[in-house]
Write a protein that holds these residues in place. Structure first.
Motif, mmCIF file in Angstrom:
data_model
loop_
_atom_site.group_PDB
_atom_site.id
_atom_site.type_symbol
_atom_site.label_atom_id
_atom_site.label_comp_id
_atom_site.label_asym_id
_atom_site.label_seq_id
_atom_site.Cartn_x
_atom_site.Cartn_y
_atom_site.Cartn_z
ATOM 1 N N LEU A 50 0.772 -1.189 0.037
ATOM 2 C CA LEU A 50 0.101 -0.003 0.003
ATOM 3 C C LEU A 50 0.904 1.202 0.240
ATOM 4 O O LEU A 50 0.285 2.326 -0.140
ATOM 5 C CB LEU A 50 -1.011 -0.057 1.203
ATOM 6 N N LYS A 51 2.041 1.209 0.123
ATOM 7 C CA LYS A 51 3.185 2.221 0.055
ATOM 8 C C LYS A 51 3.718 2.281 -1.498
ATOM 9 O O LYS A 51 4.331 3.459 -1.550
ATOM 10 C CB LYS A 51 4.283 2.054 0.959
ATOM 11 N N GLU A 52 3.260 1.301 -2.254
ATOM 12 C CA GLU A 52 3.638 1.514 -3.697
ATOM 13 C C GLU A 52 3.077 2.792 -4.337
ATOM 14 O O GLU A 52 1.934 3.169 -4.188
ATOM 15 C CB GLU A 52 3.452 0.337 -4.347
ATOM 16 N N VAL A 53 3.750 3.237 -5.126
ATOM 17 C CA VAL A 53 3.149 4.507 -5.767
ATOM 18 C C VAL A 53 2.244 3.951 -7.189
ATOM 19 O O VAL A 53 2.839 3.246 -7.947
ATOM 20 C CB VAL A 53 4.380 5.325 -6.450
ATOM 21 N N ARG A 54 1.090 4.126 -6.830
ATOM 22 C CA ARG A 54 0.145 3.554 -7.704
ATOM 23 C C ARG A 54 -0.998 4.685 -8.085
ATOM 24 O O ARG A 54 -1.356 5.434 -7.180
ATOM 25 C CB ARG A 54 -0.570 2.386 -7.521
ATOM 26 N N ALA A 55 -1.591 4.580 -9.199
ATOM 27 C CA ALA A 55 -2.904 5.518 -9.690
ATOM 28 C C ALA A 55 -4.070 4.896 -9.252
ATOM 29 O O ALA A 55 -4.175 3.728 -9.448
ATOM 30 C CB ALA A 55 -2.753 5.640 -11.047
ATOM 31 N N SER A 56 -5.164 5.615 -8.663
ATOM 32 C CA SER A 56 -6.163 5.117 -8.393
ATOM 33 C C SER A 56 -7.687 6.061 -8.788
ATOM 34 O O SER A 56 -7.075 6.933 -9.246
ATOM 35 C CB SER A 56 -6.279 4.948 -6.889
ATOM 36 N N ARG A 67 -22.584 9.189 -8.405
ATOM 37 C CA ARG A 67 -22.422 10.350 -7.482
ATOM 38 C C ARG A 67 -21.261 10.934 -7.326
ATOM 39 O O ARG A 67 -21.049 11.827 -6.727
ATOM 40 C CB ARG A 67 -23.026 9.670 -5.867
ATOM 41 N N GLY A 68 -20.160 10.358 -7.904
ATOM 42 C CA GLY A 68 -18.932 11.309 -7.932
ATOM 43 C C GLY A 68 -17.850 10.183 -8.347
ATOM 44 O O GLY A 68 -17.828 8.884 -8.148
ATOM 45 N N CYS A 69 -16.849 10.777 -9.054
ATOM 46 C CA CYS A 69 -15.790 9.785 -9.467
ATOM 47 C C CYS A 69 -14.518 10.796 -9.660
ATOM 48 O O CYS A 69 -14.432 11.747 -10.607
ATOM 49 C CB CYS A 69 -16.127 9.244 -10.650
ATOM 50 N N ILE A 70 -13.383 10.441 -9.029
ATOM 51 C CA ILE A 70 -12.216 11.268 -8.962
ATOM 52 C C ILE A 70 -11.108 10.121 -8.990
ATOM 53 O O ILE A 70 -11.129 9.186 -8.336
ATOM 54 C CB ILE A 70 -12.133 12.432 -7.945
ATOM 55 N N GLY A 71 -9.959 10.510 -9.702
ATOM 56 C CA GLY A 71 -8.567 9.553 -9.454
ATOM 57 C C GLY A 71 -7.629 10.267 -10.365
ATOM 58 O O GLY A 71 -7.906 11.536 -10.977
ATOM 59 N N HIS A 72 -6.667 9.455 -10.523
ATOM 60 C CA HIS A 72 -5.516 9.960 -11.418
ATOM 61 C C HIS A 72 -5.246 8.859 -12.362
ATOM 62 O O HIS A 72 -5.303 7.526 -12.113
ATOM 63 C CB HIS A 72 -4.198 10.007 -10.428
ATOM 64 N N LEU A 73 -4.663 9.407 -13.642
ATOM 65 C CA LEU A 73 -4.431 8.463 -14.534
ATOM 66 C C LEU A 73 -3.113 7.850 -14.626
ATOM 67 O O LEU A 73 -2.631 6.949 -15.067
ATOM 68 C CB LEU A 73 -4.636 9.172 -16.186
ATOM 69 N N GLU A 74 -2.093 8.629 -14.017
ATOM 70 C CA GLU A 74 -0.776 8.209 -13.633
ATOM 71 C C GLU A 74 -0.403 8.231 -12.226
ATOM 72 O O GLU A 74 -0.812 8.983 -11.567
ATOM 73 C CB GLU A 74 -0.069 9.133 -14.557
ATOM 74 N N ALA A 75 0.288 7.479 -11.571
ATOM 75 C CA ALA A 75 1.006 7.414 -10.365
ATOM 76 C C ALA A 75 1.659 8.420 -10.070
ATOM 77 O O ALA A 75 2.528 8.831 -10.342
ATOM 78 C CB ALA A 75 1.586 5.724 -10.227
ATOM 79 N N VAL A 76 1.094 9.044 -8.876
ATOM 80 C CA VAL A 76 1.902 10.139 -8.391
ATOM 81 C C VAL A 76 2.281 10.192 -6.720
ATOM 82 O O VAL A 76 2.991 10.938 -6.206
ATOM 83 C CB VAL A 76 1.123 11.511 -8.546
ATOM 84 N N GLN A 77 1.667 9.221 -6.109
ATOM 85 C CA GLN A 77 1.871 8.921 -4.575
ATOM 86 C C GLN A 77 1.515 7.508 -4.217
ATOM 87 O O GLN A 77 1.044 6.848 -5.049
ATOM 88 C CB GLN A 77 1.102 9.850 -3.878
ATOM 89 N N PRO A 78 2.016 7.231 -2.904
ATOM 90 C CA PRO A 78 1.657 5.816 -2.540
ATOM 91 C C PRO A 78 0.110 5.647 -2.724
ATOM 92 O O PRO A 78 -0.782 6.507 -2.317
ATOM 93 C CB PRO A 78 1.885 6.061 -1.113
ATOM 94 N N VAL A 79 -0.377 4.544 -3.019
ATOM 95 C CA VAL A 79 -1.800 4.266 -3.328
ATOM 96 C C VAL A 79 -2.695 4.602 -2.033
ATOM 97 O O VAL A 79 -3.597 5.009 -2.373
ATOM 98 C CB VAL A 79 -1.617 2.712 -3.915
#
Length: 130
Positions: A50-56, A67-79
């Motif tokens: 869970l410390k790995e840098v992954r996008a979610s 009702r809502g949807c937000i995320g990143h297309l590229e990994a920028v921080q620990p998951v």
């Protein structure tokens, strides 16, 4: 960088780590309802995966409707951090919706998506791409 297998994809998270991410997402939304800000998580307190840098992406549905949807297309921080921040943002900062209310929260389903590293597409022309 996420652990890699022979196909160079991040290793699938174990059920316990997936459950932890879901708990973090829900806790961040509940923290947002109580305090108006996302839950602050300290990656060092979590399993190494869970410390790995992954996008979610975090998607919220209320009675089966978006009702809502937000995320990143590229990994920028620990998951684990990404999920906490995206859950809060999906609930309170998605510009398509008003901020989530405490009255709505019991009817909201939380869905998590973890993205793999983008792969370059190979094609010989427009017809091949289509």
């Amino acid at each position: 960088m996420a652990p890699m297998n022979s196909t160079e994809r991040p290793v699938e998270l174990a059920a316990a780590q997936r459950a932890t991410l879901m708990e973090v997402a829900r806790d961040s939304i509940e923290h947002g309802l109580a305090f108006g800000r996302p839950l602050i998580v300290t990656p060092s307190e979590y399993h190494r995966d869970l410390k790995e840098v992954r996008a979610s992406f975090v998607t919220l549905q209320e009675n089966g409707q978006l009702r809502g949807c937000i995320g990143h297309l590229e990994a920028v921080q620990p998951v684990v951090v990404d999920v906490a921040e995206n859950a809060f943002a999906a609930a309170f900062r998605d510009p398509r919706f008003s901020p989530l209310t405490a009255a709505e929260w019991p009817d909201v389903d939380v869905h998590l998506s973890l993205l793999t590293t983008p792969e370059r597409m190979q094609f010989s022309g427009e017809a091949d791409l289509i």
